[in-house]
Scaffold this motif. Structure first.
Motif, short mmCIF file in Angstrom:
data_model
loop_
_atom_site.label_atom_id
_atom_site.label_comp_id
_atom_site.label_asym_id
_atom_site.label_seq_id
_atom_site.Cartn_x
_atom_site.Cartn_y
_atom_site.Cartn_z
N ASN A 195 0.88 -1.05 0.11
CA ASN A 195 -0.23 0.46 -0.02
C ASN A 195 0.88 1.38 -0.17
OD1 ASN A 195 -2.45 -1.33 0.13
ND2 ASN A 195 -2.55 -2.15 2.17
N ASP A 196 1.86 1.01 0.73
CA ASP A 196 3.05 2.47 0.82
C ASP A 196 3.58 2.45 -0.85
OD1 ASP A 196 2.82 2.69 3.29
OD2 ASP A 196 4.92 1.54 3.63
N SER A 199 -0.16 4.46 -2.85
CA SER A 199 0.27 5.44 -2.66
C SER A 199 1.44 6.73 -2.83
CB SER A 199 0.85 5.97 -0.80
OG SER A 199 -0.16 5.11 -0.25
N TYR A 200 2.70 6.18 -3.12
CA TYR A 200 3.93 6.84 -3.84
C TYR A 200 3.98 7.37 -4.70
CZ TYR A 200 9.12 7.70 -4.45
OH TYR A 200 9.89 8.50 -4.92
N ARG A 202 1.37 6.97 -7.22
CA ARG A 202 -0.40 8.06 -6.67
C ARG A 202 1.08 9.27 -6.88
NH1 ARG A 202 -4.21 7.65 -2.82
NH2 ARG A 202 -4.40 5.26 -4.22
N SER A 203 0.96 9.71 -5.96
CA SER A 203 1.47 10.90 -5.91
C SER A 203 2.80 11.35 -6.74
CB SER A 203 2.18 11.37 -4.66
OG SER A 203 2.97 10.66 -3.71
N LEU A 208 -2.20 5.19 -11.16
CA LEU A 208 -2.89 4.32 -10.42
C LEU A 208 -2.54 2.96 -10.57
CD1 LEU A 208 -4.71 4.62 -8.11
CD2 LEU A 208 -6.69 4.04 -9.47
#
Ligand code: ADP
Ligand code: MG
Length: 353
Positions: A195-196, A199-200, A202-203, A208
């Motif tokens: 999950n980390d 998120s990384y 994505r940002s 995605l």
């Protein structure tokens, strides 16, 4: 010649060890070794409430099912988030392990569960296994099973430290004289790292990606300590702006940045357990080192970073993914010797006089 009561029991029923992991479920059959190793996934038909597939077959269905069939991981949030599904899963595993080769009585099973599980949860696992047609159910904490699987001297008056990093949880435990002296159970393990990474990505890259992609890239190029040479790989995801597929190249340093916070928390957890370890036991651990098991133990550099922060030697289990299951097998085959490591529910103790 049948020599003992133990052997009589064994004659009439199979002995089965189960590692109910959040990511992978393994089954050990006495005399055979590990006979099942499948993802902990169950596909359920929501209209009928019935389980339609378990393990690899169910995982294959993930994301490809019609609306009313959902694939779930029954153990992912806590020990036993879905009681009925867990029961069906255990039934399926027991039947598959015995393969038409059933004995007169239901099997005797040893089930591994995460440390720090509540009495209610232990009872739920016990009941699920009982309802699944077993004749005897014994429960052992996973770090204990892992330690036994790694052949550590858990019954001796000597401190053994084990860190088992699975999919959903990391178990940190210090074991001596057949018991857990101190432990900590963190929700930081393989899934959190995936999950980390999501998120990384994505940002940083504005795309995605799915969990499977994140897990693959973690396993392929993840390294907690730089210096092993540049590792890189491309990943495909959906562009957040255009909605179209796009490919980016990630390096080991991206992965490091993505998971650094979680790795720090894990190391803090290890330090906290060491801080609460009684001095005599701590000196054993310092002398013997720390033992890693579970799939998370395979991330490149994890052992080294734990060694650096704790100033201790860190060993990785041979075949870390099977340590817990091998441990349940060793317990089954030496039930008398290991009886004290099993968890006993209050109501199963003989009544107090
Ligand atoms: P559980 O006991 O919870 O079922 P496992 O011990 O089977 O978990 O470990 C599964 C986890 O290990 C998954 O999150 C997976 O991504 C991770 N894993 C497996 N192999 C590797 C590897 N080579 N590098 C990093 N992580 C790995
Ligand atoms: Mg495990």
């Amino acid at each position: 010649m049948i020599k003992s009561f133990e052997q009589i029991k064994r004659y009439f029923s199979h002995d089965i060890g189960i590692d109910l992991g959040t990511a992978n479920t393994l089954v050990y059959l006495h005399g055979k070794g590990i006979v099942i190793n499948e993802p902990s996934v169950v596909a359920v038909n929501q209209k009928t409430g019935r389980v339609v597939a378990v393990g690899a077959d169910a995982k294959q269905m993930l994301g490809r099912t019609p609306g009313h069939i959902i694939a779930i991981r029954p153990l992912v949030d806590g020990v036993i988030s879905d009681f009925e599904v867990t029961e069906e899963m255990i039934t399926y595993l027991i039947n598959k392990a015995q393969k038409g080769n059933k004995k007169l009585l239901g099997p005797r099973v040893v089930v591994g569960v995460p440390s720090g599980i509540t009495n209610v949860e232990t009872r739920a696992v016990r009941d699920a296994a009982k309802n699944a047609g077993t004749s005897e159910v014994h429960i052992v904490e996973e770090p204990m099973a892992a330690a036994i699987g790694m052949r550590l001297p858990v019954l001796e008056p000597c401190g053994n430290m084990v860190i088992d990093i699975g999919g959903g949880t990391a178990d940190i435990a210090v074991i001596s004289l057949g018991g857990v002296v101190c432990s900590k159970n963190l929700r930081i393990a393989g899934d959190k790292l995936n999950n980390d990474i999501i998120s990384y990505v994505r940002s940083e890259f504005k795309i995605l990606i799915g969990e499977k992609t994140a897990e693959n890239i973690k396993i392929k190029i993840g390294a907690i300590i730089p210096g092993g040479g540049l590792r890189e790989a491309s990943i495909k995801g959906r562009d957040l702006v255009s909605g179209l597929p796009r490919e980016v190249v990630m390096t080991d340093s991206d992965i490091r940045e993505a998971i650094s916070q979680s790795i720090n928390t894990l190391i803090e957890g290890v330090k906290e357990v060491l801080e609460t370890t009684p001095p005599e036991v701590l000196s054993d651990v310092m002398q013997r080192g720390i033992y890693l098991s579970g799939g998370g133990a395979l991330i490149l550099g994890l052992a080294e970073i734990i060694a650096e922060y704790t100033k201790m030697t860190v060993h990785i289990a041979p075949d870390p993914l099977t340590a817990v299951c091998r441990g349940t097998g060793i317990i089954l085959e030496n039930m008398e010797k290991f009886k004290d490591v099993l968890i006993v529910n209050e109501d199963e103790l003989p009544p107090k006089k």
